[in-house]
Design an enzyme around this catalytic site. Structure first.
Site, PDB file in Angstrom:
ATOM      1  N   LYS A 117       0.844  -1.192   0.000  1.00  0.00           N
ATOM      2  CA  LYS A 117       0.000   0.000   0.000  1.00  0.00           C
ATOM      3  C   LYS A 117       0.885   1.250   0.000  1.00  0.00           C
ATOM      4  CE  LYS A 117      -0.653  -0.596   4.929  1.00  0.00           C
ATOM      5  NZ  LYS A 117      -1.403  -0.073   6.033  1.00  0.00           N
ATOM      6  N   ARG A 142      -9.485  -0.801  15.127  1.00  0.00           N
ATOM      7  CA  ARG A 142      -9.594  -0.065  13.848  1.00  0.00           C
ATOM      8  C   ARG A 142     -10.537  -0.884  12.974  1.00  0.00           C
ATOM      9  NH1 ARG A 142      -4.063   1.094  10.486  1.00  0.00           N
ATOM     10  NH2 ARG A 142      -4.437  -1.078   9.958  1.00  0.00           N
ATOM     11  N   TYR A 187      14.447  30.723   7.892  1.00  0.00           N
ATOM     12  CA  TYR A 187      13.276  31.378   8.492  1.00  0.00           C
ATOM     13  C   TYR A 187      13.333  31.328  10.009  1.00  0.00           C
ATOM     14  CZ  TYR A 187      11.010  31.032   3.900  1.00  0.00           C
ATOM     15  OH  TYR A 187      10.705  31.151   2.586  1.00  0.00           O
ATOM     16  N   MET A 217      10.943  24.785   2.329  1.00  0.00           N
ATOM     17  CA  MET A 217      10.207  23.964   1.359  1.00  0.00           C
ATOM     18  C   MET A 217      11.123  23.253   0.366  1.00  0.00           C
ATOM     19  SD  MET A 217       7.135  25.055  -1.232  1.00  0.00           S
ATOM     20  CE  MET A 217       5.989  25.616  -0.014  1.00  0.00           C
TER      21      MET A 217
HETATM   22  C1  LIG Z   1      -3.628  -4.611   7.956  1.00  0.00           C
HETATM   23  C2  LIG Z   1      -2.150  -4.527   7.772  1.00  0.00           C
HETATM   24  N1  LIG Z   1      -1.442  -5.659   7.595  1.00  0.00           N
HETATM   25  C3  LIG Z   1      -0.114  -5.656   7.429  1.00  0.00           C
HETATM   26  C4  LIG Z   1       0.589  -4.463   7.431  1.00  0.00           C
HETATM   27  C5  LIG Z   1       2.093  -4.507   7.237  1.00  0.00           C
HETATM   28  O1  LIG Z   1       2.736  -4.023   8.377  1.00  0.00           O
HETATM   29  P1  LIG Z   1       4.327  -3.894   8.425  1.00  0.00           P
HETATM   30  O2  LIG Z   1       4.697  -2.818   7.467  1.00  0.00           O
HETATM   31  O3  LIG Z   1       4.601  -3.497   9.819  1.00  0.00           O
HETATM   32  O4  LIG Z   1       4.872  -5.205   8.053  1.00  0.00           O
HETATM   33  C6  LIG Z   1      -0.091  -3.262   7.601  1.00  0.00           C
HETATM   34  C7  LIG Z   1       0.655  -2.009   7.615  1.00  0.00           C
HETATM   35  O5  LIG Z   1       0.316  -0.990   8.109  1.00  0.00           O
HETATM   36  C8  LIG Z   1      -1.503  -3.292   7.775  1.00  0.00           C
HETATM   37  O6  LIG Z   1      -2.212  -2.174   7.947  1.00  0.00           O
END
Ligand SMILES: Cc1ncc(COP(=O)(O)O)c(C=O)c1O
Length: 394
Positions: free
Chosen positions: A55, A153, A282, A330
């Site tokens: 992701k 969550r 800055y 920036m």
């Molecule tokens: C649902 C879920 N599974 C697996 C992972 C992978 O975690 P990691 O990057 O700590 O291996 C994540 C990462 O945020 C996650 O949200």
């Protein structure tokens, strides 16, 4: 699919060090990524399925090149956060299984069904809308049941998992292919992680899920530390560790020789000597105590250099640590060159990575910035070109 992969490979640059003509860039070692995957798989029980978490643009490494490499190196499934990421991945992944980890919104469900994605179910409401839509297009949809065993969550609260399981089983258009949970503090609280495992296992036992041909997964990178043979778990979901970053220094998997995949570099854009008493950047938060030779680097917070590194961070130039002076801005950051006479405009400055014998690793960079390593990787912006390497030199 082959031509889509060829397109991805064709757009990847493999310049040599002297060819890199960029103001800020990240080097991604696909060879290290592949080696890390082999190492992790070799350390785990044989036959365990490997779900590669890609992701957020594969944690900032670039989704498509990373995915192509992982497909060739033995990943069994991909996990992404949402439909947009899945759509990008589907372009090159053929019919490779793609699990969407986050909740799918009602207006995204049709696209998800069209793309043959595997969706995570956390509620009865999701289950019913998805089943209705699947029925209306006469197409069955693969789902994994997500159980909240203490993350607080996504996922159905574990005590209500049975009801959702029944609801899913009652829907002929939903094809239950997996069940999973996610740990909230695998890197910091082994006791609570054990409790989460126990809650998950109790559900598996209570509903006889261990006997079914399901994907059963719980472990993220940190979870692997307490991975136990014998549980009805047959998959892992790994993100950070495959990118060569251990979630914590005392990892039981610390023996694993994972190598960093990501390094982050910029250039010296200007060199000048300023008199004692000059305020830098800055807010003039740093006043030079003495006459100082400084370099102005060609990257700042718009590239992903955290402002929390103002007056705290370091870069490597010609193998030496140079402290950040004043506020990170920036597009530019000022560093102290100390006694380094030989530094020239155009020299490479390394935020994360190695130069000669010296190194700043991602964990150290994150710690100094008051961030977590995942956040650092995801913050390196689009303006920073990714350069893909197939050797191991970073
Ligand atoms: C649902 C879920 N599974 C697996 C992972 C992978 O975690 P990691 O990057 O700590 O291996 C994540 C990462 O945020 C996650 O949200």
């Amino acid at each position: 699919m082959a031509s889509a992969i060829a397109d991805v490979l064709g757009t990847m640059s493999h310049p040599t060090e002297s060819d890199v003509r960029m103001r800020a860039w990240a080097e991604i070692s696909l060879s290290n990524l592949e080696r890390n995957l082999y190492q992790i798989k070799a350390a785990l029980p044989k036959g365990l399925r490997y779900i590669a978490v890609v992701k957020a643009d594969a944690y900032g490494h670039g989704l498509l090149p990373v995915a192509v490499r992982l497909m060739r190196s033995g990943a069994d499934m991909f996990a992404v956060a949402n439909i947009a990421e899945a759509a990008e991945l589907r372009e090159i992944a053929g019919d490779w299984p793609i699990l969407v980890l986050g909740p799918v919104l009602p207006f995204e469900m049709k696209a998800a069904i069209d793309m043959n994605l595997i969706l995570s179910l956390s509620s009865r409401e999701e289950c019913e809308s998805l089943a209705r839509l699947a029925g209306s297009v006469s197409k069955s949809v693969a789902v994994h049941l997500k159980i909240d065993t203490g993350m607080g969550r996504a996922g159905v609260w574990y005590e209500q998992a049975g009801e959702l399981l029944e609801a899913v089983r009652a829907q002929p258009m939903l094809d239950l292919q997996g069940i999973y949970t996610h740990f909230s503090c695998a890197d910091s609280d082994p006791q609570f992680t054990a409790e989460q495992r126990q809650r998950f296992q109790a559900i598996m036992n209570q509903y006889g899920l261990g006997q079914q041909p399901l994907w059963v997964h719980a472990d993220n990178s940190a979870g692997l530390d307490s991975f136990t043979r014998g549980l009805p778990v047959n998959g892992v979901r790994v993100g950070l560790l495959q990118f060569g970053v251990r979630p914590h220094p005392f990892s039981l998997l610390a023996g694993l020789q994972v190598e960093p995949v990501f390094s982050f570099h910029t250039r010296v854009g200007l060199i000048k000597t300023l008199p004692a008493g000059t305020g830098i950047s800055y807010g003039r938060s740093h006043i030079l105590p003495r006459k100082t030779r400084v370099a102005v680097l060609t990257s700042g917070y718009a590239d992903g250099v955290p402002t929390t590194l103002s007056n705290r961070g370091h870069v490597l130039i010609r193998g030496r640590l140079c402290p950040v002076l004043g506020r990170v801005t920036m597009d530019q950051t000022v560093v102290d060159l100390g006694a380094q006479e030989e530094v020239c405009v155009g020299d490479k400055a390394t935020w994360i990575g190695t130069q000669q014998e010296a190194g700043i690793d991602l964990i150290a960079f994150a710690r100094q910035a008051g961030q977590i390593p995942w956040e650092v990787l995801c913050s390196v912006s689009k303006r920073v070109q990714r350069v893909y390497r197939t050797d191991s030199a970073l």
